[in-house]
Design a protein around this motif. Structure first.
Motif, PDB file in Angstrom:
ATOM      1  N   MET A   1      50.209  32.470  53.705  1.00  0.00           N
ATOM      2  CA  MET A   1      49.728  32.877  52.408  1.00  0.00           C
ATOM      3  C   MET A   1      49.443  31.627  51.587  1.00  0.00           C
ATOM      4  SD  MET A   1      51.789  35.346  49.964  1.00  0.00           S
ATOM      5  CE  MET A   1      51.169  36.149  48.633  1.00  0.00           C
ATOM      6  N   SER A   2      48.241  31.566  51.046  1.00  0.00           N
ATOM      7  CA  SER A   2      47.889  30.383  50.276  1.00  0.00           C
ATOM      8  C   SER A   2      48.466  30.475  48.870  1.00  0.00           C
ATOM      9  CB  SER A   2      46.372  30.214  50.232  1.00  0.00           C
ATOM     10  OG  SER A   2      45.811  31.090  49.298  1.00  0.00           O
ATOM     11  N   ILE A   3      48.503  29.367  48.207  1.00  0.00           N
ATOM     12  CA  ILE A   3      49.051  29.312  46.848  1.00  0.00           C
ATOM     13  C   ILE A   3      48.187  30.085  45.867  1.00  0.00           C
ATOM     14  CG2 ILE A   3      47.942  27.181  46.087  1.00  0.00           C
ATOM     15  CD1 ILE A   3      51.556  27.825  45.528  1.00  0.00           C
ATOM     16  N   THR A   4      46.858  30.164  46.116  1.00  0.00           N
ATOM     17  CA  THR A   4      45.950  30.888  45.229  1.00  0.00           C
ATOM     18  C   THR A   4      46.232  32.381  45.281  1.00  0.00           C
ATOM     19  OG1 THR A   4      44.266  29.220  45.640  1.00  0.00           O
ATOM     20  CG2 THR A   4      43.521  31.260  44.663  1.00  0.00           C
ATOM     21  N   ASN A   5      46.539  32.893  46.499  1.00  0.00           N
ATOM     22  CA  ASN A   5      46.855  34.314  46.621  1.00  0.00           C
ATOM     23  C   ASN A   5      48.145  34.674  45.889  1.00  0.00           C
ATOM     24  OD1 ASN A   5      44.593  34.697  48.136  1.00  0.00           O
ATOM     25  ND2 ASN A   5      45.663  34.676  50.104  1.00  0.00           N
ATOM     26  N   PHE A   6      49.015  33.716  45.718  1.00  0.00           N
ATOM     27  CA  PHE A   6      50.267  33.950  45.023  1.00  0.00           C
ATOM     28  C   PHE A   6      50.103  33.767  43.502  1.00  0.00           C
ATOM     29  CE2 PHE A   6      54.359  32.308  43.435  1.00  0.00           C
ATOM     30  CZ  PHE A   6      55.141  33.418  43.706  1.00  0.00           C
ATOM     31  N   ARG A   7      49.277  32.790  43.101  1.00  0.00           N
ATOM     32  CA  ARG A   7      49.128  32.424  41.701  1.00  0.00           C
ATOM     33  C   ARG A   7      48.333  33.456  40.908  1.00  0.00           C
ATOM     34  NH1 ARG A   7      46.051  27.059  40.834  1.00  0.00           N
ATOM     35  NH2 ARG A   7      46.677  26.982  42.985  1.00  0.00           N
ATOM     36  N   ALA A   8      47.251  33.978  41.433  1.00  0.00           N
ATOM     37  CA  ALA A   8      46.376  34.899  40.683  1.00  0.00           C
ATOM     38  C   ALA A   8      47.103  36.188  40.288  1.00  0.00           C
ATOM     39  CB  ALA A   8      45.122  35.204  41.484  1.00  0.00           C
ATOM     40  N   PRO A   9      47.783  36.889  41.222  1.00  0.00           N
ATOM     41  CA  PRO A   9      48.502  38.096  40.802  1.00  0.00           C
ATOM     42  C   PRO A   9      49.655  37.801  39.840  1.00  0.00           C
ATOM     43  CG  PRO A   9      48.335  38.012  43.199  1.00  0.00           C
ATOM     44  CD  PRO A   9      47.805  36.731  42.674  1.00  0.00           C
ATOM     45  N   LEU A  10      50.312  36.639  40.043  1.00  0.00           N
ATOM     46  CA  LEU A  10      51.399  36.287  39.136  1.00  0.00           C
ATOM     47  C   LEU A  10      50.866  36.028  37.734  1.00  0.00           C
ATOM     48  CD1 LEU A  10      54.370  35.760  38.741  1.00  0.00           C
ATOM     49  CD2 LEU A  10      53.988  33.386  39.446  1.00  0.00           C
ATOM     50  N   LYS A  11      49.704  35.387  37.639  1.00  0.00           N
ATOM     51  CA  LYS A  11      49.082  35.120  36.347  1.00  0.00           C
ATOM     52  C   LYS A  11      48.712  36.440  35.660  1.00  0.00           C
ATOM     53  CE  LYS A  11      45.351  32.452  34.265  1.00  0.00           C
ATOM     54  NZ  LYS A  11      44.175  31.632  34.517  1.00  0.00           N
ATOM     55  N   THR A  12      48.204  37.386  36.433  1.00  0.00           N
ATOM     56  CA  THR A  12      47.873  38.701  35.876  1.00  0.00           C
ATOM     57  C   THR A  12      49.125  39.405  35.386  1.00  0.00           C
ATOM     58  OG1 THR A  12      45.978  38.879  37.372  1.00  0.00           O
ATOM     59  CG2 THR A  12      46.771  40.915  36.370  1.00  0.00           C
ATOM     60  N   ALA A  13      50.160  39.388  36.189  1.00  0.00           N
ATOM     61  CA  ALA A  13      51.422  40.023  35.800  1.00  0.00           C
ATOM     62  C   ALA A  13      51.989  39.367  34.551  1.00  0.00           C
ATOM     63  CB  ALA A  13      52.426  39.963  36.941  1.00  0.00           C
ATOM     64  N   MET A  14      51.878  38.043  34.448  1.00  0.00           N
ATOM     65  CA  MET A  14      52.371  37.339  33.269  1.00  0.00           C
ATOM     66  C   MET A  14      51.588  37.748  32.021  1.00  0.00           C
ATOM     67  SD  MET A  14      53.090  33.541  34.841  1.00  0.00           S
ATOM     68  CE  MET A  14      53.546  32.816  33.278  1.00  0.00           C
ATOM     69  N   GLY A  15      50.305  37.986  32.188  1.00  0.00           N
ATOM     70  CA  GLY A  15      49.485  38.468  31.059  1.00  0.00           C
ATOM     71  C   GLY A  15      49.952  39.830  30.579  1.00  0.00           C
ATOM     72  N   TYR A  16      50.278  40.725  31.525  1.00  0.00           N
ATOM     73  CA  TYR A  16      50.817  42.038  31.164  1.00  0.00           C
ATOM     74  C   TYR A  16      52.138  41.897  30.405  1.00  0.00           C
ATOM     75  CZ  TYR A  16      47.512  44.153  34.514  1.00  0.00           C
ATOM     76  OH  TYR A  16      46.398  44.553  35.201  1.00  0.00           O
ATOM     77  N   TRP A  17      53.006  41.016  30.931  1.00  0.00           N
ATOM     78  CA  TRP A  17      54.314  40.832  30.303  1.00  0.00           C
ATOM     79  C   TRP A  17      54.178  40.234  28.907  1.00  0.00           C
ATOM     80  CZ3 TRP A  17      56.066  38.127  35.384  1.00  0.00           C
ATOM     81  CH2 TRP A  17      56.304  39.113  36.360  1.00  0.00           C
ATOM     82  N   LEU A  18      53.232  39.302  28.749  1.00  0.00           N
ATOM     83  CA  LEU A  18      53.009  38.683  27.443  1.00  0.00           C
ATOM     84  C   LEU A  18      52.515  39.733  26.440  1.00  0.00           C
ATOM     85  CD1 LEU A  18      52.928  36.181  25.641  1.00  0.00           C
ATOM     86  CD2 LEU A  18      50.595  35.769  26.470  1.00  0.00           C
ATOM     87  N   TYR A  19      51.590  40.566  26.886  1.00  0.00           N
ATOM     88  CA  TYR A  19      51.085  41.625  26.008  1.00  0.00           C
ATOM     89  C   TYR A  19      52.218  42.554  25.592  1.00  0.00           C
ATOM     90  CZ  TYR A  19      48.541  45.670  24.295  1.00  0.00           C
ATOM     91  OH  TYR A  19      48.089  46.713  23.506  1.00  0.00           O
ATOM     92  N   GLU A  20      53.041  42.982  26.578  1.00  0.00           N
ATOM     93  CA  GLU A  20      54.146  43.889  26.277  1.00  0.00           C
ATOM     94  C   GLU A  20      55.164  43.234  25.348  1.00  0.00           C
ATOM     95  OE1 GLU A  20      57.560  46.618  28.436  1.00  0.00           O
ATOM     96  OE2 GLU A  20      56.128  45.526  29.691  1.00  0.00           O
ATOM     97  N   ALA A  21      55.441  41.933  25.560  1.00  0.00           N
ATOM     98  CA  ALA A  21      56.376  41.210  24.696  1.00  0.00           C
ATOM     99  C   ALA A  21      55.841  41.148  23.261  1.00  0.00           C
ATOM    100  CB  ALA A  21      56.624  39.808  25.237  1.00  0.00           C
ATOM    101  N   ASN A  22      54.543  40.891  23.110  1.00  0.00           N
ATOM    102  CA  ASN A  22      53.931  40.863  21.772  1.00  0.00           C
ATOM    103  C   ASN A  22      53.999  42.233  21.107  1.00  0.00           C
ATOM    104  OD1 ASN A  22      53.340  38.169  22.060  1.00  0.00           O
ATOM    105  ND2 ASN A  22      51.202  38.494  22.645  1.00  0.00           N
ATOM    106  N   GLU A  23      53.760  43.300  21.875  1.00  0.00           N
ATOM    107  CA  GLU A  23      53.854  44.662  21.341  1.00  0.00           C
ATOM    108  C   GLU A  23      55.283  44.971  20.906  1.00  0.00           C
ATOM    109  OE1 GLU A  23      51.490  47.284  20.901  1.00  0.00           O
ATOM    110  OE2 GLU A  23      50.170  45.534  21.033  1.00  0.00           O
ATOM    111  N   GLN A  24      56.242  44.572  21.719  1.00  0.00           N
ATOM    112  CA  GLN A  24      57.644  44.813  21.381  1.00  0.00           C
ATOM    113  C   GLN A  24      58.028  44.050  20.116  1.00  0.00           C
ATOM    114  OE1 GLN A  24      59.647  47.035  22.954  1.00  0.00           O
ATOM    115  NE2 GLN A  24      57.850  47.565  24.155  1.00  0.00           N
ATOM    116  N   ALA A  25      57.555  42.802  19.986  1.00  0.00           N
ATOM    117  CA  ALA A  25      57.849  41.997  18.793  1.00  0.00           C
ATOM    118  C   ALA A  25      57.252  42.648  17.543  1.00  0.00           C
ATOM    119  CB  ALA A  25      57.318  40.575  18.971  1.00  0.00           C
ATOM    120  N   ALA A  26      56.034  43.173  17.667  1.00  0.00           N
ATOM    121  CA  ALA A  26      55.399  43.840  16.530  1.00  0.00           C
ATOM    122  C   ALA A  26      56.172  45.097  16.147  1.00  0.00           C
ATOM    123  CB  ALA A  26      53.948  44.186  16.871  1.00  0.00           C
ATOM    124  N   GLU A  27      56.640  45.852  17.120  1.00  0.00           N
ATOM    125  CA  GLU A  27      57.416  47.064  16.855  1.00  0.00           C
ATOM    126  C   GLU A  27      58.750  46.716  16.211  1.00  0.00           C
ATOM    127  OE1 GLU A  27      58.135  51.244  16.828  1.00  0.00           O
ATOM    128  OE2 GLU A  27      56.332  50.022  16.954  1.00  0.00           O
TER     129      GLU A  27
END
Length: 159
Positions: A1-27
């Motif tokens: 498994m190449s590093i790119t295959n690992f990095r892209a989904p992790l980056k997407t997941a981190m974006g989801y988590w960041l969005y959820e964290a921002n929503e939780q902070a606003a709430e």
């Protein structure tokens, strides 16, 4: 498994988590601001309950048969007439164009039927009647409608 295959989904997941964290902070911020206003709201509610108790005593002095059960909550500045704003004025003129001359009460009854409120209560009928009369008086000043001048005036289109 190449590093790119690992990095892209992790980056997407981190974006989801960041969005959820921002929503939780606003709430959290919203809830904390509500909590800060809680003391003031409780104070106002207690004051209003005290005012109601005092007014109840005065009403019982004026009318011994008075009970708080006769009272219903009323919200300020709420449109109570059926239909959208200006709809009763439009219906008034439409009804007069179709059948004239009519009294304001007859116009109001027809307008209520057109608004789909056949089982309207007495208050709603009175609101629509007053709106019809106000429309007719305004249009009388502009010369669009006229009446016969008798008691129980019958209105018609002037043109």
């Amino acid at each position: 498994m190449s590093i790119t295959n690992f990095r892209a989904p992790l980056k997407t997941a981190m974006g989801y988590w960041l969005y959820e964290a921002n929503e939780q902070a606003a709430e959290i911020a919203r809830i904390e601001s509500l909590f800060e206003s809680l003391a003031a709201l409780r104070g106002r509610e207690e004051h209003l309950r005290h005012v109601l108790e005092c007014a109840d005593v005065v009403m019982k002095e004026i009318n011994p048969s008075w009970t708080m059960d006769d009272l219903k909550p009323v919200q300020k500045h709420v449109r109570k007439a059926p239909g959208r704003s200006g709809e009763i004025a439009r219906l008034t003129l439409d009804i007069l164009r179709e059948a004239q001359p009519l009294t304001a009460r007859e116009i109001a009854v027809r307008a209520i039927k057109r608004l789909g409120q056949e089982d309207a209560d007495k208050e709603t009928v009175e609101r629509v009647y007053k709106a019809v009369e106000a429309t007719l008086r305004a249009k009388l000043k502009s010369g669009l409608v006229q009446n016969d001048g008798n008691y129980g005036r019958k209105w018609k289109i002037a043109v």
